[in-house]
Write a protein that holds these residues in place. Structure first.
Motif, PDB file in Angstrom:
ATOM      1  N   ASN A 139       7.226  40.779   7.295  1.00 27.40           N
ATOM      2  CA  ASN A 139       7.544  39.974   8.463  1.00 27.40           C
ATOM      3  C   ASN A 139       9.008  40.178   8.821  1.00 27.40           C
ATOM      4  N   ASP A 177       2.443  37.443  12.120  1.00 25.96           N
ATOM      5  CA  ASP A 177       3.118  36.837  10.971  1.00 25.96           C
ATOM      6  C   ASP A 177       3.230  37.817   9.809  1.00 25.96           C
ATOM      7  N   GLY A 178       3.468  39.077  10.131  1.00 25.26           N
ATOM      8  CA  GLY A 178       3.685  40.082   9.107  1.00 25.26           C
ATOM      9  C   GLY A 178       2.451  40.786   8.604  1.00 25.26           C
TER      10      GLY A 178
END
Length: 320
Positions: free
Chosen positions: A284, A158-159
């Protein structure tokens, strides 16, 4: 108060040392060897995330990359100039292609973002994971035969960078960091050194040409407050910081493949690494839960206290 983007804190059911990687001389092993560190924990049952699996994959990527880079290092080859005026070689392209081939087998649903071959989105549950690859960080050093280049490998969730490797194949040094675990250099736990004052700090940056306008003004403020400023180490400087040999690294004009791998390594050694405004280095590719534009300025320091002093010295205010 600085706006911050917080990375997820993973809950680990059983914490053990991250997998150690040894490379027997003279051949570079394709195996991540450590019988002492069998299965580590899952981040959660739903995602069935096993950190040791991805550490092993990352080590395999580094092994494959090393075979290509060493084939070309200190040999004659053509150099191309990209649209941004940075150099690229056949070694850069072949090294990234080799790593992508491994990921297609080991993690087929994961996304990939590399300097030379762009972005490949993930699919299904794998879309939350992105491998970020810089086949040769420090191409100018590589071209001129200076062994401070490195292969950078990171895994984002998620980044957020949760796993990182710096691999210097010529000197046979490999730094490994994973979220929540101590960082390793050639299988040994490392730590940053304590330096509480900028007046006693050794500062690295790759080149003064990285800075212009606001970044040049900010860097000059920092440079004037440290003991010694050194140039020309690329990613190797962050490895030196994590191993306790220097104190601060400040750079600009960077992209995610230049720094995502460095984050878990510096943090796992006790250091701090953010952008020049003190925000976490997150990006992300899907644009969900992250800043739309990736950070371009990076500041690393051996301790949180020294990092704060360096931030205050920079007093960076980007143009709107």
């Amino acid at each position: 108060m600085l706006a911050r983007t917080a990375c997820r804190s993973f809950t680990i059911s059983k914490k053990v040392n991250i997998i150690k990687h040894a490379r027997p001389f003279p051949q570079i092993s394709v195996k991540a060897v450590s019988s002492a560190t069998a299965a580590v924990a899952q981040l959660d049952n739903k995602n069935d995330f096993k950190i040791e699996k991805y550490i092993a994959v990352a080590n395999k990527l580094a092994d494959v990359a090393a075979k290509v880079t060493l084939k070309y290092f200190r040999t004659k080859f053509d150099v191309e100039i990209k649209s941004d005026n940075s150099p690229v070689t056949i070694a850069d392209k072949e090294t990234e292609a080799a790593m992508r081939s491994v990921l297609e087998v080991e993690c087929p649903s994961h996304g990939i973002f590399g300097e030379e071959h762009g972005i490949l989105p993930g699919s299904g549950d794998g879309a939350r994971y992105t491998w970020v690859l810089d086949p040769i960080d420090g191409t100018k050093s590589f071209i001129t035969g200076k062994p401070v280049f490195g292969t950078l490998i990171s895994l984002l969730y998620d980044g957020c960078p949760i796993l990182g490797i710096i691999d210097q194949p010529y000197t046979r040094e490999r730094w490994v960091g994973a979220d929540g675990y101590p960082s390793l250099l050639n299988g040994e736990v490392i730590s940053t050194r304590t330096c509480s004052s900028l007046a006693h700090a050794y500062l690295y940056t790759t080149s003064p040409q990285l800075f212009s306008g606001p970044t040049e003004i900010a860097f000059e403020r920092l440079r004037k407050q440290v003991r010694i400023t050194l140039y020309g180490c690329d990613c190797y400087a962050y490895g030196l910081l994590a191993a306790g040999h220097c104190d601060v690294v400040a750079e600009a004009l960077l992209k995610p493949y230049d720094y995502m791998a460095l984050v878990p390594i510096v943090k796992g050694a006790g250091g701090m690494i953010t952008d020049w405004e003190g925000r976490e280095l997150v990006w992300n590719p899907s644009g969900k839960g992250s800043r739309e534009k990736w950070p371009e300025e990076v500041l690393a320091a051996g301790t949180p206290e020294l990092h704060q002093r360096a931030l205050e010295a920079l007093a960076f205010r980007p143009r709107n």
